[in-house]
Design a protein around this motif. Structure first.
Motif, PDB file in Angstrom:
ATOM      1  N   ILE A 221       0.761  -1.176  -0.020  1.00 59.89           N
ATOM      2  CA  ILE A 221      -0.055   0.052  -0.081  1.00 59.89           C
ATOM      3  C   ILE A 221       0.956   1.169   0.093  1.00 59.89           C
ATOM      4  O   ILE A 221       0.573   2.274  -0.643  1.00 59.89           O
ATOM      5  CB  ILE A 221      -0.922  -0.031   1.276  1.00 59.89           C
ATOM      6  CG1 ILE A 221      -1.900  -0.973   1.056  1.00 59.89           C
ATOM      7  CG2 ILE A 221      -1.627   1.190   1.346  1.00 59.89           C
ATOM      8  CD1 ILE A 221      -3.129  -1.301   2.090  1.00 59.89           C
ATOM      9  N   ALA A 222       1.839   1.191   0.925  1.00 56.27           N
ATOM     10  CA  ALA A 222       2.828   2.464   1.054  1.00 56.27           C
ATOM     11  C   ALA A 222       3.281   2.732  -0.676  1.00 56.27           C
ATOM     12  O   ALA A 222       3.539   4.166  -1.133  1.00 56.27           O
ATOM     13  CB  ALA A 222       4.031   2.183   1.737  1.00 56.27           C
ATOM     14  N   SER A 223       3.761   1.660  -1.469  1.00 56.46           N
ATOM     15  CA  SER A 223       4.168   1.926  -2.657  1.00 56.46           C
ATOM     16  C   SER A 223       3.181   2.359  -3.534  1.00 56.46           C
ATOM     17  O   SER A 223       3.616   2.896  -4.579  1.00 56.46           O
ATOM     18  CB  SER A 223       5.008   0.477  -3.104  1.00 56.46           C
ATOM     19  OG  SER A 223       4.001  -0.288  -3.861  1.00 56.46           O
ATOM     20  N   LEU A 224       1.890   1.978  -3.443  1.00 51.73           N
ATOM     21  CA  LEU A 224       0.763   2.539  -4.193  1.00 51.73           C
ATOM     22  C   LEU A 224       0.614   4.061  -3.852  1.00 51.73           C
ATOM     23  O   LEU A 224       0.262   4.535  -4.632  1.00 51.73           O
ATOM     24  CB  LEU A 224      -0.583   1.736  -3.924  1.00 51.73           C
ATOM     25  CG  LEU A 224      -0.462   0.376  -4.584  1.00 51.73           C
ATOM     26  CD1 LEU A 224      -1.715  -0.437  -4.351  1.00 51.73           C
ATOM     27  CD2 LEU A 224      -0.354   0.457  -6.062  1.00 51.73           C
ATOM     28  N   GLU A 225       0.736   4.262  -2.758  1.00 54.39           N
ATOM     29  CA  GLU A 225       0.627   5.659  -2.485  1.00 54.39           C
ATOM     30  C   GLU A 225       1.821   6.512  -2.563  1.00 54.39           C
ATOM     31  O   GLU A 225       1.430   7.755  -3.227  1.00 54.39           O
ATOM     32  CB  GLU A 225       0.678   5.814  -0.571  1.00 54.39           C
ATOM     33  CG  GLU A 225      -0.618   5.344  -0.055  1.00 54.39           C
ATOM     34  CD  GLU A 225      -0.677   5.473   1.381  1.00 54.39           C
ATOM     35  OE1 GLU A 225       0.250   5.730   1.911  1.00 54.39           O
ATOM     36  OE2 GLU A 225      -1.743   5.009   2.127  1.00 54.39           O
TER      37      GLU A 225
END
Length: 125
Positions: free
Chosen positions: A1-5
């Protein structure tokens, strides 16, 4: 999720940069349009002034042409009057010469007659 953010943030930043660049291009194009509009209005005003000048020059040309026609007619009339005057002058000169010759003949005749009378008077004395 962090990488998507992070990816979403990066895409949003690129999108903002692209939008800013597009807005700058739009602003630049609007400036160019305004400049061209001003140039067009200036050229349009110059064209109207040129057309006005041409209309005035055409009026002047027409007036000059009419005046030239009148002057040409007056010149022809003056030339005709001059020719008539010269003809009358020639006729008057010829009449005067004829009259002078006639008067000279009459003078000679009178002088001869007077001489003849003197001869008669002398013979009567």
């Amino acid at each position: 999720i962090a990488s998507l953010e992070q990816e979403s943030t990066r895409i949003a930043a690129e999108k903002d940069d692209a939008l800013d660049e597009a807005m700058a291009r739009v602003s630049s194009l609007q400036d160019q349009v305004a400049t061209l509009q001003g140039a067009y209005e200036t050229k349009d005003a110059e064209l109207q002034e040129t057309q006005s000048t041409i209309a005035k020059l055409n009026e002047d040309l027409s007036s000059s042409s009419a005046r030239t026609t009148v002057l040409e007619e007056e010149l022809v009339s003056a030339q005709s009057a001059s020719a008539q005057a010269a003809s009358l002058s020639d006729e008057a000169l010829a009449d005067a010469r004829t009259r002078i010759e006639t008067l000279a003949d009459e003078k000679t005749a009178i002088s001869n007659h007077a001489d003849g009378l003197l001869v008669k008077v002398e013979s009567l004395e």
